[in-house]
Design a protein around this motif. Structure first.
Motif, PDB file in Angstrom:
ATOM      1  N   GLN A  35      36.744  81.054  66.988  1.00  0.00           N
ATOM      2  CA  GLN A  35      38.204  81.107  67.119  1.00  0.00           C
ATOM      3  C   GLN A  35      38.684  82.517  67.446  1.00  0.00           C
ATOM      4  OE1 GLN A  35      40.361  78.554  67.330  1.00  0.00           O
ATOM      5  NE2 GLN A  35      38.476  77.365  67.324  1.00  0.00           N
ATOM      6  N   ALA A  36      38.108  83.515  66.783  1.00  0.00           N
ATOM      7  CA  ALA A  36      38.479  84.909  67.069  1.00  0.00           C
ATOM      8  C   ALA A  36      38.126  85.268  68.510  1.00  0.00           C
ATOM      9  CB  ALA A  36      37.778  85.849  66.102  1.00  0.00           C
ATOM     10  N   TRP A  37      36.976  84.802  68.981  1.00  0.00           N
ATOM     11  CA  TRP A  37      36.549  85.061  70.357  1.00  0.00           C
ATOM     12  C   TRP A  37      37.480  84.354  71.346  1.00  0.00           C
ATOM     13  CZ3 TRP A  37      31.561  82.770  72.867  1.00  0.00           C
ATOM     14  CH2 TRP A  37      31.335  83.360  74.110  1.00  0.00           C
ATOM     15  N   LEU A  38      37.890  83.124  71.034  1.00  0.00           N
ATOM     16  CA  LEU A  38      38.804  82.392  71.918  1.00  0.00           C
ATOM     17  C   LEU A  38      40.175  83.067  71.994  1.00  0.00           C
ATOM     18  CD1 LEU A  38      37.962  78.701  70.951  1.00  0.00           C
ATOM     19  CD2 LEU A  38      37.524  79.817  73.156  1.00  0.00           C
ATOM     20  N   ARG A  39      40.655  83.590  70.860  1.00  0.00           N
ATOM     21  CA  ARG A  39      41.954  84.279  70.850  1.00  0.00           C
ATOM     22  C   ARG A  39      41.920  85.590  71.624  1.00  0.00           C
ATOM     23  NH1 ARG A  39      41.894  82.671  65.528  1.00  0.00           N
ATOM     24  NH2 ARG A  39      41.296  84.753  64.844  1.00  0.00           N
ATOM     25  N   HIS A  40      40.801  86.294  71.534  1.00  0.00           N
ATOM     26  CA  HIS A  40      40.672  87.612  72.174  1.00  0.00           C
ATOM     27  C   HIS A  40      39.322  87.681  72.896  1.00  0.00           C
ATOM     28  CE1 HIS A  40      44.117  88.808  69.787  1.00  0.00           C
ATOM     29  NE2 HIS A  40      43.489  88.338  68.722  1.00  0.00           N
ATOM     30  N   PRO A  41      39.182  86.991  74.028  1.00  0.00           N
ATOM     31  CA  PRO A  41      37.873  86.836  74.666  1.00  0.00           C
ATOM     32  C   PRO A  41      37.218  88.144  75.108  1.00  0.00           C
ATOM     33  CG  PRO A  41      39.618  85.918  76.042  1.00  0.00           C
ATOM     34  CD  PRO A  41      40.241  86.293  74.744  1.00  0.00           C
ATOM     35  N   ASP A  42      37.985  89.137  75.453  1.00  0.00           N
ATOM     36  CA  ASP A  42      37.395  90.423  75.844  1.00  0.00           C
ATOM     37  C   ASP A  42      37.379  91.412  74.682  1.00  0.00           C
ATOM     38  OD1 ASP A  42      36.964  89.657  78.516  1.00  0.00           O
ATOM     39  OD2 ASP A  42      39.052  90.082  79.005  1.00  0.00           O
ATOM     40  N   ARG A  43      38.485  91.485  73.977  1.00  0.00           N
ATOM     41  CA  ARG A  43      38.647  92.501  72.939  1.00  0.00           C
ATOM     42  C   ARG A  43      37.754  92.273  71.718  1.00  0.00           C
ATOM     43  NH1 ARG A  43      44.472  93.008  70.854  1.00  0.00           N
ATOM     44  NH2 ARG A  43      43.691  91.690  69.198  1.00  0.00           N
ATOM     45  N   PHE A  44      37.649  91.033  71.241  1.00  0.00           N
ATOM     46  CA  PHE A  44      36.893  90.782  70.007  1.00  0.00           C
ATOM     47  C   PHE A  44      35.425  91.195  70.129  1.00  0.00           C
ATOM     48  CE2 PHE A  44      34.634  87.969  66.980  1.00  0.00           C
ATOM     49  CZ  PHE A  44      35.142  88.514  65.806  1.00  0.00           C
ATOM     50  N   PRO A  45      34.696  90.757  71.152  1.00  0.00           N
ATOM     51  CA  PRO A  45      33.289  91.205  71.249  1.00  0.00           C
ATOM     52  C   PRO A  45      33.163  92.719  71.392  1.00  0.00           C
ATOM     53  CG  PRO A  45      33.652  89.311  72.664  1.00  0.00           C
ATOM     54  CD  PRO A  45      35.001  89.754  72.169  1.00  0.00           C
ATOM     55  N   GLU A  68      24.204  95.604  72.195  1.00  0.00           N
ATOM     56  CA  GLU A  68      24.488  94.252  71.705  1.00  0.00           C
ATOM     57  C   GLU A  68      25.406  93.519  72.680  1.00  0.00           C
ATOM     58  OE1 GLU A  68      24.526  94.501  66.861  1.00  0.00           O
ATOM     59  OE2 GLU A  68      26.208  95.384  67.939  1.00  0.00           O
ATOM     60  N   LEU A  69      26.367  94.207  73.222  1.00  0.00           N
ATOM     61  CA  LEU A  69      27.323  93.602  74.153  1.00  0.00           C
ATOM     62  C   LEU A  69      26.620  93.094  75.404  1.00  0.00           C
ATOM     63  CD1 LEU A  69      30.320  92.995  74.200  1.00  0.00           C
ATOM     64  CD2 LEU A  69      30.695  95.224  75.252  1.00  0.00           C
ATOM     65  N   ARG A  70      25.632  93.845  75.884  1.00  0.00           N
ATOM     66  CA  ARG A  70      24.868  93.392  77.061  1.00  0.00           C
ATOM     67  C   ARG A  70      24.140  92.087  76.760  1.00  0.00           C
ATOM     68  NH1 ARG A  70      24.224  98.883  78.494  1.00  0.00           N
ATOM     69  NH2 ARG A  70      22.450  99.196  77.121  1.00  0.00           N
ATOM     70  N   VAL A  71      23.490  92.017  75.607  1.00  0.00           N
ATOM     71  CA  VAL A  71      22.766  90.797  75.218  1.00  0.00           C
ATOM     72  C   VAL A  71      23.747  89.646  75.047  1.00  0.00           C
ATOM     73  CG1 VAL A  71      21.309  89.728  73.453  1.00  0.00           C
ATOM     74  CG2 VAL A  71      20.890  92.098  74.151  1.00  0.00           C
ATOM     75  N   PHE A  72      24.847  89.911  74.342  1.00  0.00           N
ATOM     76  CA  PHE A  72      25.863  88.890  74.113  1.00  0.00           C
ATOM     77  C   PHE A  72      26.381  88.315  75.432  1.00  0.00           C
ATOM     78  CE2 PHE A  72      30.482  88.170  74.061  1.00  0.00           C
ATOM     79  CZ  PHE A  72      30.520  87.016  73.297  1.00  0.00           C
ATOM     80  N   ASN A  73      26.720  89.174  76.369  1.00  0.00           N
ATOM     81  CA  ASN A  73      27.245  88.706  77.660  1.00  0.00           C
ATOM     82  C   ASN A  73      26.236  87.832  78.390  1.00  0.00           C
ATOM     83  OD1 ASN A  73      29.797  89.875  77.444  1.00  0.00           O
ATOM     84  ND2 ASN A  73      29.085  91.819  78.273  1.00  0.00           N
ATOM     85  N   ALA A  74      24.980  88.239  78.393  1.00  0.00           N
ATOM     86  CA  ALA A  74      23.943  87.442  79.063  1.00  0.00           C
ATOM     87  C   ALA A  74      23.766  86.087  78.383  1.00  0.00           C
ATOM     88  CB  ALA A  74      22.626  88.211  79.074  1.00  0.00           C
TER      89      ALA A  74
END
Length: 131
Positions: free
Chosen positions: A6-16, A24-30
């Motif tokens: 839900q937090a990711w859906l509310r803030h799809p760019d900012r939360f991650p 971690e962000l590179r792995v998450f995006n992939a």
């Protein structure tokens, strides 16, 4: 998992970006590009690891601890390892030894356990760490 999604859906760019370090962000995006549920599981377990680490060292989320300064990455064999950025890395090195992290995820929950070794000083007690 639902709370993190839900937090990711509310803030799809900012939360991650607020929670994850650069690696971690590179792995998450992939992972999230291949399968959204894998992205949610990754984000939830890293969130849990950061909370567990911050509690293990007695800081909570206050300086020098911050979400992006502690990352849980995978060693070549797949074992999760703690990687710290400054100024948290220096603060931690003065007080503790190796940090061990274990992650798990199920359909509804992500969890992490962190064990922090002392630097071998027998004079350090739990009460002295809290001072």
């Amino acid at each position: 998992m639902a709370r993190i999604e839900q937090a990711w859906l509310r803030h799809p760019d900012r939360f991650p970006r607020k929670i994850l370090g650069l690696e971690e962000l590179r792995v998450f995006n992939a992972r999230s590009l291949r399968d959204r549920s894998r992205g949610v599981r990754y984000l939830a377990t890293r969130f849990a690891a950061k909370e567990a680490f911050s509690k293990a060292v007695g800081l909570g989320m206050r300086s020098p601890m911050w979400w992006t300064r502690m990352q849980t990455l995978n060693a070549p064999g797949g074992r999760p390892v703690v990687v710290l950025a400054e100024p948290l890395a220096s603060w931690y090195a003065e007080r503790f030894g190796v940090a061990h992290v274990s992650l798990t995820d199920e359909s509804e929950y992500g969890a992490a356990y962190v064990v922090v070794e002392s630097r071998g000083n027998p004079d350090i007690s739990v009460s002295s760490l809290l001072d």
